[in-house]
Design a protein around this motif. Structure first.
Motif, PDB file in Angstrom:
ATOM      1  N   UNK A  36      41.908  43.098  46.617  1.00 55.07           N
ATOM      2  CA  UNK A  36      43.125  43.411  47.369  1.00 55.07           C
ATOM      3  C   UNK A  36      44.311  43.399  46.423  1.00 55.07           C
ATOM      4  N   UNK A  37      45.450  43.795  46.942  1.00 57.51           N
ATOM      5  CA  UNK A  37      46.662  43.774  46.118  1.00 57.51           C
ATOM      6  C   UNK A  37      46.983  42.353  45.664  1.00 57.51           C
ATOM      7  N   UNK A  38      46.781  41.397  46.550  1.00 63.51           N
ATOM      8  CA  UNK A  38      47.079  40.004  46.220  1.00 63.51           C
ATOM      9  C   UNK A  38      46.155  39.494  45.118  1.00 63.51           C
ATOM     10  N   UNK A  39      44.864  39.840  45.207  1.00 59.87           N
ATOM     11  CA  UNK A  39      43.933  39.362  44.183  1.00 59.87           C
ATOM     12  C   UNK A  39      44.219  40.032  42.838  1.00 59.87           C
ATOM     13  N   UNK A  40      44.600  41.302  42.862  1.00 66.01           N
ATOM     14  CA  UNK A  40      44.966  41.985  41.625  1.00 66.01           C
ATOM     15  C   UNK A  40      46.214  41.353  41.010  1.00 66.01           C
ATOM     16  N   UNK A  41      47.185  41.033  41.848  1.00 64.95           N
ATOM     17  CA  UNK A  41      48.411  40.406  41.351  1.00 64.95           C
ATOM     18  C   UNK A  41      48.107  39.029  40.772  1.00 64.95           C
ATOM     19  N   UNK A  42      47.209  38.291  41.407  1.00 64.98           N
ATOM     20  CA  UNK A  42      46.834  36.973  40.920  1.00 64.98           C
ATOM     21  C   UNK A  42      46.128  37.093  39.568  1.00 64.98           C
ATOM     22  N   UNK A  43      45.235  38.081  39.432  1.00 63.64           N
ATOM     23  CA  UNK A  43      44.549  38.280  38.151  1.00 63.64           C
ATOM     24  C   UNK A  43      45.535  38.649  37.049  1.00 63.64           C
ATOM     25  N   UNK A  44      46.483  39.503  37.363  1.00 61.14           N
ATOM     26  CA  UNK A  44      47.486  39.891  36.371  1.00 61.14           C
ATOM     27  C   UNK A  44      48.325  38.682  35.983  1.00 61.14           C
ATOM     28  N   UNK A  45      48.712  37.869  36.982  1.00 67.40           N
ATOM     29  CA  UNK A  45      49.502  36.673  36.702  1.00 67.40           C
ATOM     30  C   UNK A  45      48.729  35.706  35.813  1.00 67.40           C
ATOM     31  N   UNK A  46      47.442  35.513  36.085  1.00 69.68           N
ATOM     32  CA  UNK A  46      46.621  34.633  35.255  1.00 69.68           C
ATOM     33  C   UNK A  46      46.522  35.161  33.833  1.00 69.68           C
ATOM     34  N   UNK A  47      46.379  36.452  33.700  1.00 68.03           N
ATOM     35  CA  UNK A  47      46.293  37.069  32.377  1.00 68.03           C
ATOM     36  C   UNK A  47      47.606  36.854  31.610  1.00 68.03           C
ATOM     37  N   UNK A  48      48.727  37.036  32.292  1.00 66.59           N
ATOM     38  CA  UNK A  48      50.030  36.864  31.655  1.00 66.59           C
ATOM     39  C   UNK A  48      50.223  35.416  31.242  1.00 66.59           C
ATOM     40  N   UNK A  49      49.850  34.479  32.127  1.00 65.99           N
ATOM     41  CA  UNK A  49      49.993  33.059  31.799  1.00 65.99           C
ATOM     42  C   UNK A  49      49.121  32.679  30.599  1.00 65.99           C
ATOM     43  N   UNK A  50      47.921  33.233  30.534  1.00 64.64           N
ATOM     44  CA  UNK A  50      47.046  32.940  29.401  1.00 64.64           C
ATOM     45  C   UNK A  50      47.668  33.445  28.097  1.00 64.64           C
ATOM     46  N   UNK A  51      48.248  34.639  28.131  1.00 68.64           N
ATOM     47  CA  UNK A  51      48.881  35.204  26.936  1.00 68.64           C
ATOM     48  C   UNK A  51      50.088  34.377  26.511  1.00 68.64           C
ATOM     49  N   UNK A  52      50.883  33.955  27.490  1.00 67.65           N
ATOM     50  CA  UNK A  52      52.058  33.141  27.180  1.00 67.65           C
ATOM     51  C   UNK A  52      51.631  31.807  26.568  1.00 67.65           C
ATOM     52  N   UNK A  53      50.588  31.188  27.148  1.00 70.76           N
ATOM     53  CA  UNK A  53      50.100  29.911  26.616  1.00 70.76           C
ATOM     54  C   UNK A  53      49.602  30.088  25.186  1.00 70.76           C
ATOM     55  N   UNK A  54      48.915  31.190  24.937  1.00 66.91           N
ATOM     56  CA  UNK A  54      48.400  31.470  23.590  1.00 66.91           C
ATOM     57  C   UNK A  54      49.554  31.640  22.598  1.00 66.91           C
TER      58      UNK A  54
END
Length: 164
Positions: A38-56
């Protein structure tokens, strides 16, 4: 709102009804309709990806800064070991003593002298009047003028003492 609305089918999915022919292939439409994402799950995946990149990136920056700090400490230690102790250069102990002496002098200067009774009484009268007439502070002009007069006397006495 529109003439054609999206309707949920019996399986919990949505069936989209467009007003015109689709501009994408029917395979793409089918894969989108059958996708459990769904749109919400896609947004959550994108947010997780962004957070992982920021943490890195933060880890990289922290490592770079800690390396720079260690290098600076090493250079400082090397320069302290390499320079002979010069009797003209102040030691850490003497500098600390000078700083403490200056701090004490500043503390002594901060002390405020008590005001004379006349000035303190006039000040108290102004404060009392302003509290009584909190909506009409202009009614306290007499008290303010008396306070100003007392302060002028105090200032004149100080100037006379300093200049003589």
């Amino acid at each position: 709102m529109g003439a054609n609305t999206s309707k949920q089918d019996g399986q919990g999915g949505y069936q989209w009804k467009a007003s015109g022919p689709p501009s994408v292939s029917s395979d793409v439409l089918e894969s989108m309709q059958n996708s459990p994402e769904t749109d919400a799950s896609r947004a959550r995946l994108i947010e997780q990806h962004i957070q992982a990149r920021v943490a890195e990136e933060l880890k990289k920056l922290q490592k770079r800064e800690s390396d720079a700090l260690n290098l600076a400490h090493d250079k400082l230690a090397a320069s302290n070991d390499a320079t002979p102790t010069d009797e003209k250069a102040p030691s850490r102990y003497t500098v600390g003593q000078e700083v403490e002496q200056l701090r004490r002098k500043l503390e002594e200067r901060k002390q405020v002298r008590a005001l004379p009774d006349d000035v303190e009484k006039a000040r108290g009268d102004v404060i009392r009047c302003l509290r009584e007439h909190d909506r009409r502070p202009l009614d306290c002009w007499e008290e303010v003028e008396k306070f100003k007069t007392e302060v002028k006397k105090l200032e004149k006495g100080w100037v006379d003492k300093v200049t003589s």
